[in-house]
Scaffold this motif. Structure first.
Motif, short mmCIF file in Angstrom:
data_model
loop_
_atom_site.label_atom_id
_atom_site.label_comp_id
_atom_site.label_asym_id
_atom_site.label_seq_id
_atom_site.Cartn_x
_atom_site.Cartn_y
_atom_site.Cartn_z
N MET A 169 0.84 -1.18 0.00
CA MET A 169 0.00 0.00 0.00
C MET A 169 0.89 1.25 0.00
O MET A 169 1.76 1.40 0.84
N GLU A 170 0.65 2.13 -0.91
CA GLU A 170 1.44 3.34 -1.05
C GLU A 170 0.73 4.48 -0.32
O GLU A 170 -0.44 4.75 -0.54
N LYS A 171 1.48 5.15 0.59
CA LYS A 171 0.90 6.26 1.35
C LYS A 171 1.39 7.58 0.78
O LYS A 171 2.49 7.67 0.25
N ALA A 172 0.56 8.62 0.94
CA ALA A 172 0.92 9.95 0.46
C ALA A 172 1.11 10.89 1.66
O ALA A 172 0.43 10.76 2.68
N CYS A 173 2.01 11.83 1.52
CA CYS A 173 2.29 12.84 2.55
C CYS A 173 1.02 13.67 2.79
O CYS A 173 0.35 14.09 1.85
N LEU A 174 0.71 13.90 4.06
CA LEU A 174 -0.49 14.67 4.41
C LEU A 174 -0.38 16.14 3.98
O LEU A 174 -1.40 16.80 3.79
N ILE A 208 5.36 8.48 0.20
CA ILE A 208 6.17 8.33 1.41
C ILE A 208 6.99 7.05 1.30
O ILE A 208 6.46 5.98 1.02
N VAL A 209 8.30 7.20 1.55
CA VAL A 209 9.21 6.06 1.55
C VAL A 209 9.74 5.90 2.97
O VAL A 209 10.13 6.86 3.60
N GLY A 210 9.73 4.66 3.47
CA GLY A 210 10.28 4.42 4.80
C GLY A 210 9.31 3.66 5.67
O GLY A 210 8.59 2.77 5.19
N ARG A 211 9.27 4.00 6.94
CA ARG A 211 8.44 3.29 7.91
C ARG A 211 6.98 3.29 7.48
O ARG A 211 6.50 4.23 6.84
N THR A 212 6.26 2.28 7.93
CA THR A 212 4.86 2.15 7.55
C THR A 212 3.96 3.14 8.27
O THR A 212 2.87 3.44 7.80
N ASP A 213 4.41 3.66 9.41
CA ASP A 213 3.58 4.60 10.17
C ASP A 213 3.90 6.07 9.89
O ASP A 213 3.36 6.96 10.53
N LYS A 214 4.77 6.33 8.91
CA LYS A 214 5.10 7.72 8.55
C LYS A 214 3.90 8.42 7.94
O LYS A 214 3.13 7.81 7.20
N LYS A 215 3.74 9.71 8.25
CA LYS A 215 2.64 10.51 7.70
C LYS A 215 3.13 11.60 6.76
O LYS A 215 2.35 12.15 6.00
N PHE A 216 4.42 11.93 6.85
CA PHE A 216 4.97 13.03 6.07
C PHE A 216 6.25 12.59 5.37
O PHE A 216 6.98 11.74 5.88
N CYS A 217 6.53 13.20 4.23
CA CYS A 217 7.71 12.83 3.46
C CYS A 217 8.98 13.47 4.00
O CYS A 217 10.08 12.99 3.74
N SER A 218 8.84 14.58 4.76
CA SER A 218 10.03 15.28 5.28
C SER A 218 9.67 16.06 6.54
O SER A 218 8.50 16.25 6.86
N ASP A 219 10.72 16.51 7.23
CA ASP A 219 10.51 17.36 8.40
C ASP A 219 9.85 18.67 8.01
O ASP A 219 9.02 19.21 8.74
N TYR A 220 10.20 19.18 6.85
CA TYR A 220 9.60 20.43 6.37
C TYR A 220 8.08 20.28 6.25
O TYR A 220 7.32 21.14 6.71
#
Length: 115
Positions: A1-6, A12-24
């Motif tokens: 499942m591919e997630k998109a940055c909120l 989003i690449v990386g952990r499955t629970d990430k919500k954002f693509c970057s700190d910015y």
């Protein structure tokens, strides 16, 4: 499942629970979410800080009596205080943190510092 940055919608690449693509994006999202309430709090804190600096500047020794016009000339805003204290005699002191004032007769104020 591919997630998109909120915030920006990027993949989003990386952990499955990430919500954002970057700190910015994370910071931008949260800043936008809290913008209205933060502005009001920031404005009130700025007014309180200004009132505190004025009281501290005019009252270096901890107790002084001066006319209301001196406070007003510095830009003191009488609507913003952090607390009040009413004595047994019924006099009400208004405080901005540890700096306070007591309205006296004839447009005078007693500035005090709480110890």
């Amino acid at each position: 499942m591919e997630k998109a940055c909120l915030e920006c919608g990027e993949k989003i690449v990386g952990r499955t629970d990430k919500k954002f693509c970057s700190d910015y994006c994370r910071n931008s999202y949260n800043n936008n979410l809290n913008k209205d309430s933060k502005n009001m709090v920031r404005n009130v804190n700025n007014l309180l800080r200004k009132n505190y600096r004025i009281l501290q500047e005019l009252n270096p020794d901890g107790k002084i009596k001066l006319p209301k016009s001196r406070l007003a000339a510095k830009g003191f805003n009488f609507d913003y205080v952090t607390s009040t204290y009413t004595t047994k005699a019924g006099k009400t002191y208004y405080f901005v943190y540890d700096q306070g004032y007591l309205p006296l007769e004839g447009e005078f104020f007693a500035l005090v510092k709480r110890i």
